[in-house]
Design an enzyme around this catalytic site. Structure first.
Site, short mmCIF file in Angstrom:
data_model
loop_
_atom_site.label_atom_id
_atom_site.label_comp_id
_atom_site.label_asym_id
_atom_site.label_seq_id
_atom_site.Cartn_x
_atom_site.Cartn_y
_atom_site.Cartn_z
CE LYS A 28 5.27 1.80 4.20
NZ LYS A 28 5.14 2.32 5.39
CB THR A 43 3.67 -3.23 4.93
OG1 THR A 43 3.50 -4.23 3.99
CG2 THR A 43 4.93 -2.71 3.32
CG ASP A 44 3.12 -8.34 4.96
OD1 ASP A 44 3.25 -7.70 4.57
OD2 ASP A 44 3.01 -9.64 5.11
CD GLU A 45 1.02 -5.13 0.97
OE1 GLU A 45 1.27 -4.68 -0.94
OE2 GLU A 45 0.10 -5.34 0.96
CE1 TYR A 83 2.03 0.91 1.29
CE2 TYR A 83 1.62 -1.65 0.73
CZ TYR A 83 1.79 -0.32 2.20
OH TYR A 83 1.95 -0.57 3.15
P1 NAD Z 1 -3.82 4.57 6.30
O1 NAD Z 1 -4.65 4.94 4.83
O2 NAD Z 1 -5.03 4.56 6.72
O3 NAD Z 1 -3.12 5.62 6.43
C1 NAD Z 1 -2.54 6.92 5.87
C2 NAD Z 1 -2.26 8.62 6.97
O4 NAD Z 1 -1.57 9.10 6.62
C3 NAD Z 1 -3.43 8.98 6.72
O5 NAD Z 1 -3.84 9.83 7.74
C4 NAD Z 1 -3.17 10.06 6.14
O6 NAD Z 1 -4.19 11.20 5.65
C5 NAD Z 1 -1.42 10.51 5.98
N1 NAD Z 1 -0.71 11.03 5.08
C6 NAD Z 1 -0.60 10.36 4.06
N2 NAD Z 1 0.42 11.17 3.34
C7 NAD Z 1 0.55 12.08 3.95
C8 NAD Z 1 1.57 13.50 3.84
N3 NAD Z 1 2.57 13.40 3.14
N4 NAD Z 1 1.37 14.08 4.58
C9 NAD Z 1 1.59 13.96 6.14
N5 NAD Z 1 0.39 13.28 6.04
C10 NAD Z 1 -0.05 11.70 5.28
O7 NAD Z 1 -2.92 3.44 6.54
P2 NAD Z 1 -3.08 2.67 7.83
O8 NAD Z 1 -3.12 0.85 7.23
O9 NAD Z 1 -3.00 3.53 9.29
O10 NAD Z 1 -1.09 2.32 7.29
C11 NAD Z 1 0.00 2.59 8.41
C12 NAD Z 1 1.30 2.77 7.70
O11 NAD Z 1 1.50 1.33 8.42
C13 NAD Z 1 1.42 2.57 6.72
O12 NAD Z 1 2.85 2.85 6.57
C14 NAD Z 1 1.38 1.04 5.99
O13 NAD Z 1 2.49 1.74 5.11
C15 NAD Z 1 1.49 0.83 6.51
N6 NAD Z 1 1.00 -0.27 6.81
C16 NAD Z 1 0.07 -0.87 7.18
C17 NAD Z 1 -0.62 -2.28 7.06
C18 NAD Z 1 -2.09 -2.57 6.91
O14 NAD Z 1 -2.77 -3.65 6.63
N7 NAD Z 1 -2.59 -1.42 6.79
C19 NAD Z 1 0.49 -3.63 7.27
C20 NAD Z 1 1.78 -3.28 7.40
C21 NAD Z 1 1.90 -1.89 7.53
P1 TYD Z 2 -6.01 -5.66 1.05
O1 TYD Z 2 -7.11 -5.14 1.71
O2 TYD Z 2 -5.90 -4.06 -0.38
O3 TYD Z 2 -4.21 -5.02 1.22
P2 TYD Z 2 -2.96 -5.78 0.10
O4 TYD Z 2 -3.09 -5.89 -1.11
O5 TYD Z 2 -2.29 -4.50 1.12
O6 TYD Z 2 -2.59 -7.10 0.66
O7 TYD Z 2 -6.17 -6.91 0.09
C1 TYD Z 2 -6.01 -7.67 1.34
C2 TYD Z 2 -6.26 -8.67 -0.33
O8 TYD Z 2 -7.40 -9.48 -0.60
C3 TYD Z 2 -5.72 -9.38 -1.25
O9 TYD Z 2 -4.82 -9.71 -1.82
C4 TYD Z 2 -7.14 -8.24 -2.56
C5 TYD Z 2 -8.06 -8.87 -2.59
N1 TYD Z 2 -9.02 -8.17 -2.15
C6 TYD Z 2 -9.80 -8.57 -3.18
O10 TYD Z 2 -9.82 -9.40 -3.52
N2 TYD Z 2 -10.99 -7.54 -3.28
C7 TYD Z 2 -11.23 -6.79 -2.96
O11 TYD Z 2 -12.27 -5.76 -3.43
C8 TYD Z 2 -9.90 -5.62 -2.06
C9 TYD Z 2 -9.93 -4.51 -2.19
C10 TYD Z 2 -8.78 -6.65 -2.47
#
Ligand code: NAD
Ligand code: TYD
Length: 337
Positions: free
Chosen positions: A154, A125-127, A150
Site C-alpha cells: 500500500k 491505510t494508516d498501516e 500488505y
Molecule cells: P476487501 O478485501 O473487502 O475488498 C477488496 C475488493 O477489491 C474486492 O471486491 C476484490 O474483489 C477487489 N479486487 C481485489 N483485487 C482486484 C483486482 N486485481 N482488480 C479488481 N478488483 C480487485 O477490502 P476492503 O476492506 O473493502 O478495503 C478497501 C480498500 O480500503 C483497500 O484499498 C484497503 O487497503 C483500504 N483500507 C481498508 C481498511 C479496513 O479496515 N478494511 C482500512 C483502511 C484502508
Molecule cells: P485485522 O482485522 O486483521 O486488521 P489489521 O491487522 O489490518 O489491523 O486485525 C485487527 C487486530 O486483531 C490485529 O491486531 C490482529 C488481531 N487479530 C487477532 O487477534 N485474531 C484474529 O483472528 C485476527 C483476524 C486479528
C-alpha cells in the site's frame, strides 16, 4: 454529471461506498470495476444492482486493456478501493499484494492520466505509517514505515500516486484510514470473524497477548471521508481518517463476548502474527479542519448495529463460510461487462 470508476466496489468498503453514493446523490453514476476475488461478492450490492445509475464491470486492475475499456465509458473520476487487504494473507504470500496493490495502481494511474480524469482518490491505510508506541498519533506528516507485506504494498502504491501527481500534475489525493468495521466485512478480519464465530458458539483466536491497539471507525464514517476527499480534497494532499476509538484486541474481545452473552472460555490465545504492529492511532484533525468531516458513529452504536447486521444476515455469512458464493455467481451470471 460525474461518472465514477470505483474499483473494488464488491468488497467491504467499496460496496458500502457505492450504496451510500447512490442513495445520496442522483447526479453521480457509478461504474463498479471489480475482479471478484475471494473478497469480492456481488451479494454485497444486490439491493442496488438494478439502479439506473449503476453498472458492474468484471475486470482486473492489473489488466491494462480491461482498465482502458472501462475508462472509455465516459469516466470523469476514479476512486480506487481495489486491493488485497488482509495482513495475514500477505504474510503467507505477498505476490498477489504486489501485483494488485502496486502494479494494479500503476496501471490505473496511467489510465487516469490518459483519460484526463478530474480527480483520482487513492484509498490507503494508516498501516503505511508503521507501528506506534504507547503515546502519539499518526499525522499526515508521519514518515512511511510499513511493516507487513500488505502495508508495504500500500505504501508503494501511495508513493506512485504522489509521483504521478508531482510529475504529471495528476489531480490525485490520498486517504489513510484506521481499522473499519460494519456490515459486509469479510469474516477473516477481527470483528466479523469474532462475531460470526461467537454467534455459532465457536472459539475466537486472540493473537499473542491481545494487547495490540487498533483505532476503530465505522465504515460509513470512512465512506463520508472518502467522499469529502473526492469532492473537496486538494490535489497532492493526504487526509487521515480515524474513529478516535482506541481499544486493545482483548478489551474488544471481552466487549463482544458481553454483547453476545457468551462465556470467556471461548477465548483461545494463539501464536502471535509475525511482525505484528503494536498500536495504530490516527490524528484526523486535518480532515476535520479542511474537509469539514468528522466521524458520526459512536462505537457503542456502531458495534451493536454491526452485530445485529450479522445476526440478520446469516445466509450471507454462510455463503462465504461455505466458500460457494463465487462459483454460484459465476454459474448464475457467467462473465460480466
Ligand atoms: P476487501 O478485501 O473487502 O475488498 C477488496 C475488493 O477489491 C474486492 O471486491 C476484490 O474483489 C477487489 N479486487 C481485489 N483485487 C482486484 C483486482 N486485481 N482488480 C479488481 N478488483 C480487485 O477490502 P476492503 O476492506 O473493502 O478495503 C478497501 C480498500 O480500503 C483497500 O484499498 C484497503 O487497503 C483500504 N483500507 C481498508 C481498511 C479496513 O479496515 N478494511 C482500512 C483502511 C484502508
Ligand atoms: P485485522 O482485522 O486483521 O486488521 P489489521 O491487522 O489490518 O489491523 O486485525 C485487527 C487486530 O486483531 C490485529 O491486531 C490482529 C488481531 N487479530 C487477532 O487477534 N485474531 C484474529 O483472528 C485476527 C483476524 C486479528
Amino acid at each position: 454529471m460525474s461518472t465514477l470508476l470505483i474499483t473494488g466496489g464488491c468488497g467491504f468498503i467499496g460496496s458500502n461506498f457505492i450504496r451510500h453514493l447512490l442513495h445520496s446523490d442522483p447526479s453521480v453514476s457509478v461504474i463498479n470495476f471489480d475482479s471478484l476475488t475471494y473478497a469480492g461478492n456481488l451479494a454485497n450490492l444486490t439491493d442496488v444492482s438494478s439502479h439506473p445509475l449503476y453498472t458492474f464491470v468484471k475486470g482486473d486492475i492489473t489488466n491494462r486493456e480491461q482498465v482502458r475499456a472501462a475508462m472509455g465509458r465516459g469516466v470523469t473520476d476514479v476512486i480506487h478501493f481495489a486491493a488485497e487487504s488482509h495482513v495475514d494473507r500477505s504474510i503467507q504470500d505477498s505476490g498477489p499484494f504486489v501485483r494488485t496493490n502496486v502494479i494494479g495502481t500503476q496501471i490505473l494511474l496511467d489510465a487516469a492520466r490518459e483519460f484526463g480524469v478530474k480527480k483520482y482518490v487513492q484509498v490507503s491505510t494508516d498501516e503505511v505509517y508503521g507501528s506506534l508506541g504507547a503515546d502519539g498519533f499518526f499525522t499526515e506528516e508521519t514518515p512511511l514505515h510499513p511493516n507487513s507485506p500488505y502495508s508495504a504494498s500500500k505504501a508503494g502504491a501511495d508513493l506512485l500516486v504522489q509521483a504521478y501527481q508531482h510529475t504529471f500534475d495528476l489531480p490525485a489525493v490520498i486517504t489513510r484510514c484506521s481499522n473499519n468495521y460494519g456490515p459486509y466485512q469479510f469474516p477473516e478480519k477481527l470483528i466479523p470473524l469474532f462475531v460470526t464465530n461467537l454467534l455459532r458458539d465457536e472459539p475466537v483466536p486472540v493473537y499473542g497477548d491481545g494487547q495490540q491497539v487498533r483505532d476503530w471507525i465505522h465504515v460509513l464514517d470512512h465512506c463520508t471521508g472518502v467522499e469529502a476527499a473526492w469532492r473537496q480534497g486538494k490535489p497532492g494532499e493526504v487526509y487521515n481518517f480515524g474513529g478516535r476509538c482506541e481499544k486493545t484486541n482483548l478489551d474488544l474481545t471481552h466487549l463482544l463476548l458481553d454483547l453476545l452473552g457468551k462465556p470467556q472460555t471461548l477465548i483461545r490465545y494463539v501464536k502471535d502474527r509475525p511482525g505484528h504492529d503494536r498500536r495504530y492511532a490516527i490524528d484526523c484533525t486535518k480532515a476535520e479542519r479542511e474537509l469539514g468531516w468528522s466521524p458520526a458513529w459512536t462505537f457503542d452504536r456502531g458495534i451493536r448495529d454491526t452485530i445485529h447486521w450479522y445476526q440478520e444476515n446469516e445466509a450471507w455469512v454462510t455463503g462465504i463460510k461455505n466458500k460457494d458464493y463465487l462459483s454460484y455467481y459465476e454459474s448464475q451470471y457467467g462473465h460480466f461487462s
